[in-house]
Structures are given as C-alpha cells and as structure tokens.
Design a protein around this motif. Sequence first.
Motif, mmCIF file in Angstrom:
data_model
loop_
_atom_site.group_PDB
_atom_site.id
_atom_site.type_symbol
_atom_site.label_atom_id
_atom_site.label_comp_id
_atom_site.label_asym_id
_atom_site.label_seq_id
_atom_site.Cartn_x
_atom_site.Cartn_y
_atom_site.Cartn_z
ATOM 1 N N PHE A 4 3.672 -4.017 -12.174
ATOM 2 C CA PHE A 4 4.552 -4.186 -11.020
ATOM 3 C C PHE A 4 4.004 -3.508 -9.769
ATOM 4 C CE2 PHE A 4 7.570 -5.478 -14.128
ATOM 5 C CZ PHE A 4 8.625 -6.094 -13.482
ATOM 6 N N GLY A 5 4.160 -4.208 -8.653
ATOM 7 C CA GLY A 5 4.019 -3.596 -7.351
ATOM 8 C C GLY A 5 5.417 -3.453 -6.768
ATOM 9 N N ILE A 6 5.593 -2.507 -5.862
ATOM 10 C CA ILE A 6 6.907 -2.263 -5.278
ATOM 11 C C ILE A 6 6.822 -2.308 -3.759
ATOM 12 C CG2 ILE A 6 8.536 -0.380 -4.827
ATOM 13 C CD1 ILE A 6 8.590 0.183 -7.769
ATOM 14 N N ILE A 7 7.764 -3.019 -3.165
ATOM 15 C CA ILE A 7 7.903 -3.050 -1.708
ATOM 16 C C ILE A 7 9.208 -2.343 -1.364
ATOM 17 C CG2 ILE A 7 8.206 -4.519 0.320
ATOM 18 C CD1 ILE A 7 6.540 -6.656 -1.075
ATOM 19 N N GLY A 8 9.096 -1.213 -0.678
ATOM 20 C CA GLY A 8 10.279 -0.418 -0.371
ATOM 21 C C GLY A 8 10.204 0.924 -1.073
ATOM 22 N N ILE A 12 16.988 3.392 -3.870
ATOM 23 C CA ILE A 12 17.174 2.359 -4.888
ATOM 24 C C ILE A 12 15.887 2.136 -5.677
ATOM 25 C CG2 ILE A 12 16.600 0.379 -3.400
ATOM 26 C CD1 ILE A 12 19.425 0.504 -6.036
ATOM 27 N N THR A 13 14.733 2.293 -5.007
ATOM 28 C CA THR A 13 13.456 2.135 -5.688
ATOM 29 C C THR A 13 13.235 3.259 -6.701
ATOM 30 O OG1 THR A 13 12.645 1.291 -3.584
ATOM 31 C CG2 THR A 13 11.027 1.623 -5.303
ATOM 32 N N GLU A 14 13.646 4.456 -6.324
ATOM 33 C CA GLU A 14 13.542 5.585 -7.258
ATOM 34 C C GLU A 14 14.374 5.306 -8.515
ATOM 35 O OE1 GLU A 14 12.250 8.884 -6.496
ATOM 36 O OE2 GLU A 14 11.721 8.668 -4.375
ATOM 37 N N LYS A 15 15.584 4.793 -8.326
ATOM 38 C CA LYS A 15 16.455 4.487 -9.470
ATOM 39 C C LYS A 15 15.869 3.356 -10.307
ATOM 40 C CE LYS A 15 20.799 5.975 -7.316
ATOM 41 N NZ LYS A 15 22.145 5.542 -6.835
ATOM 42 N N PHE A 16 15.288 2.371 -9.623
ATOM 43 C CA PHE A 16 14.668 1.265 -10.331
ATOM 44 C C PHE A 16 13.547 1.759 -11.239
ATOM 45 C CE2 PHE A 16 11.151 -1.784 -10.537
ATOM 46 C CZ PHE A 16 11.779 -2.875 -11.120
ATOM 47 N N LEU A 17 12.678 2.597 -10.707
ATOM 48 C CA LEU A 17 11.563 3.110 -11.497
ATOM 49 C C LEU A 17 12.028 3.933 -12.684
ATOM 50 C CD1 LEU A 17 8.993 4.104 -8.727
ATOM 51 C CD2 LEU A 17 8.713 2.342 -10.483
ATOM 52 N N THR A 29 1.985 -0.107 -10.898
ATOM 53 C CA THR A 29 0.584 0.012 -10.503
ATOM 54 C C THR A 29 0.349 0.118 -8.998
ATOM 55 O OG1 THR A 29 0.302 -2.390 -10.449
ATOM 56 C CG2 THR A 29 -0.192 -1.271 -12.527
ATOM 57 N N ALA A 30 1.302 -0.396 -8.172
ATOM 58 C CA ALA A 30 1.015 -0.460 -6.733
ATOM 59 C C ALA A 30 2.280 -0.316 -5.908
ATOM 60 C CB ALA A 30 0.337 -1.788 -6.392
ATOM 61 N N VAL A 31 2.120 0.223 -4.705
ATOM 62 C CA VAL A 31 3.246 0.399 -3.799
ATOM 63 C C VAL A 31 2.846 0.003 -2.377
ATOM 64 C CG1 VAL A 31 2.694 2.851 -3.443
ATOM 65 C CG2 VAL A 31 4.997 2.015 -2.924
ATOM 66 N N TYR A 32 3.773 -0.647 -1.685
ATOM 67 C CA TYR A 32 3.588 -0.974 -0.275
ATOM 68 C C TYR A 32 4.521 -0.118 0.566
ATOM 69 C CZ TYR A 32 4.755 -3.108 4.183
ATOM 70 O OH TYR A 32 5.027 -3.302 5.517
ATOM 71 N N SER A 33 4.001 0.395 1.668
ATOM 72 C CA SER A 33 4.819 1.034 2.695
ATOM 73 C C SER A 33 4.167 0.750 4.042
ATOM 74 C CB SER A 33 4.932 2.548 2.467
ATOM 75 O OG SER A 33 5.772 3.129 3.457
ATOM 76 N N ARG A 34 4.952 0.845 5.104
ATOM 77 C CA ARG A 34 4.402 0.563 6.435
ATOM 78 C C ARG A 34 3.348 1.585 6.839
ATOM 79 N NH1 ARG A 34 9.793 0.464 9.778
ATOM 80 N NH2 ARG A 34 10.225 2.032 8.180
ATOM 81 N N THR A 35 3.440 2.813 6.299
ATOM 82 C CA THR A 35 2.453 3.843 6.620
ATOM 83 C C THR A 35 1.696 4.271 5.372
ATOM 84 O OG1 THR A 35 3.932 5.743 6.269
ATOM 85 C CG2 THR A 35 4.002 4.677 8.445
ATOM 86 N N LYS A 45 3.807 10.650 -6.318
ATOM 87 C CA LYS A 45 5.019 11.138 -6.973
ATOM 88 C C LYS A 45 5.355 10.336 -8.225
ATOM 89 C CE LYS A 45 9.946 12.005 -6.150
ATOM 90 N NZ LYS A 45 11.065 11.932 -5.153
ATOM 91 N N HIS A 46 5.101 9.022 -8.179
ATOM 92 C CA HIS A 46 5.540 8.161 -9.273
ATOM 93 C C HIS A 46 4.403 7.567 -10.101
ATOM 94 C CE1 HIS A 46 9.734 8.345 -8.019
ATOM 95 N NE2 HIS A 46 9.318 8.183 -6.774
ATOM 96 N N GLY A 47 3.181 7.928 -9.794
ATOM 97 C CA GLY A 47 2.073 7.559 -10.658
ATOM 98 C C GLY A 47 1.499 6.177 -10.481
ATOM 99 N N ALA A 48 1.514 5.646 -9.254
ATOM 100 C CA ALA A 48 0.876 4.354 -8.992
ATOM 101 C C ALA A 48 -0.565 4.571 -8.557
ATOM 102 C CB ALA A 48 1.632 3.591 -7.910
ATOM 103 N N ALA A 49 -1.468 3.723 -9.024
ATOM 104 C CA ALA A 49 -2.889 3.907 -8.723
ATOM 105 C C ALA A 49 -3.306 3.291 -7.393
ATOM 106 C CB ALA A 49 -3.722 3.312 -9.851
#
Length: 327
Positions: A4-8, A12-17, A29-35, A45-49
Amino acid sequence: MVRFGIIGTNTITEKFLQAARQHPDFEFTAVYSRTEERAEEFAEKHGAAHTFTSVQELAKSDVLDAVYIASPNSFHAEQAIVCMEHKKHVLCEKPMASNQKEVASMINTARTEGVLLMEAVKSTLLPGFRSLHDNLHKIGQVRRFVGNFCKYSSRYDAYKEGTVLNAFNPKFSNGSLMDLGVYGIYPMVVLFGEPKTVHANAVMLESGVDGEGSLIAEYEGMEAVIMHSKIQHSYAPSEIQGEKGSIIIPDISEPEGIEIYYKDGTNESLTPEDVYDPMFYEVQEFISLIKNQQSQSLVNSHENSLVAAKVMEEVRRKIGLVFPGDL
C-alpha cells in the motif's frame, strides 16, 4: 502481500495504519505528502521505505499495488483517477468525491483500467452491521430509519476564534453533511436503496458550509431521517423502526451493541464480538477483493457509492451548498 501507498498524513491515516497492520497481507511501502519533510517524517514514524511529493510519481511507482486516499474530499477524484490510470487499486475515504459526476468518473476509470475501487465506509463492513442486515426481517415491515451522528468538532473552536480549517472550508468539499451525514446516508442506501425524494434543512456557517442539518428521505412505505452536526453533540442512538419491533444502534459510525426490542417486551442482542479495530474490516474486504480479482465490493459497491453521492448532492442543492467541483 498487498503493498500500500498512502495519500494523506493525518489522524485518520494513523488509525488506518494501526488497523491495517492487523491484517497479515498488508504492507505499508510508500507515502505521499506535499512536502518532503512531512513525507519523510511520516515514513520514518510508520516504517515506509519510499516517499513521494508527486501523486503522479507515486502512481507510476512499482513499489506499491494499491493506494489508500485520505486527503481532503475535493482531491479524491483527481488523485484516485491518476492512481487507477497506472493500474493501482484504490481504497478511497468517504465521501468518495465532491459530487456524483466525480464518483461516476472514478467508477468509469476503475472499469476501464480493470482495477478495484472501493469507498472506505467502515461502518457497513463491521460485523455488527452485517448482523443487523441479516436480522432486519425480524422487525417486520420497516417504517422508519433514523441515522443520527452529531459530534462537536474540535476544529469548531478554532473556527469561532476566526481560523477556518479544512473541516469548515467549502474549497475542500467539507462540512457537516459530507463529513458526518454520510455515516447515516451510506447505511441507509445499503439497506434500502435509492430514495424516491429527499427534503433537507441546514444551519449554514459564514464560511459557506453547513454546520449541522437534517434530511428526510422518502421510500415506498417508509421514511428515513438523517441528523448530522459538527457544531453540537448528540447522545441519542440511531434506530430502525418496524411493525414488529425496533433495532437500536448506539453509534451509527461504529455499529456495535445493537439490540432488537420487540413489541412483546423481549429484546435480542445482534452484535457479534469484534476482534479487530473498526477500520480493520474495510482493509480485510479490500484485500480479499484484490486477491479474488473482483472489481467491487458487494456492500460498499460502486452503485451504493454513486447513490450516496447523488443523495448528498440533492441535499446540498436543497440547502444551497455549492462546491468548486460542482461548477
């Protein structure tokens, strides 16, 4: 494993994980953020590579199979379509999009690309709701559905002090109906389908969104009453009233502790024991659908998402709430 990649990168994302990690086939495995700074902070913090500051690059990447979208409502359609065009399955937070036109575009893209699209409405996939659905016949002819979800928003304090955060900003397709009213509308649609007519009222805020409101949906032989608010709290349960009894639902957003009260004075508990976090069951449904190569959920189906969006759009028309995505 489904990667999974996450946008946001919000609460709510913390609870989802937290919930998703209880599933043996889930991998973050992946996360998107504007910065980049926020993306790296969240990933560490959550272990995405992998981190991304471009949704397009995230969608093109081969390090993920699916995307969970929890960005502001107004971004859902565009982000989901980009991901699906690159063959990524999409689990999209409720509400699916700003309006039914956007939802229809998302569904069409999913069908064209042969990927899974599902709205992340947790309540209708919980064991308690499934038990409610299976036992609905016991109360005879249903005459009224009452969906009540009024929850004072912590962001309303900031609003009253002059700071308009996303939750009260029409630019992001927000407001009480979209954020909380959907908790009553979606199960209404799952249980009873599309209503014949919808009537609605709301208390509008100066920012341009609804602070609270109610709607009455007319069905053949019954009605549904939905109450929602972000500016006051309610402790009243939701309820399904039938000619042989009534089903009491203490919390429509997380249906558990559900009971039938029959006309003869007896009652029956409907809630099976929950073993996992409430958001686990949407992850379980989504991963199961991917593994079985199914295009949509039978419960959180494309049709149910489209009808829910149609109802909310009609409510907004009645109360005069227009989003940029409508224009």
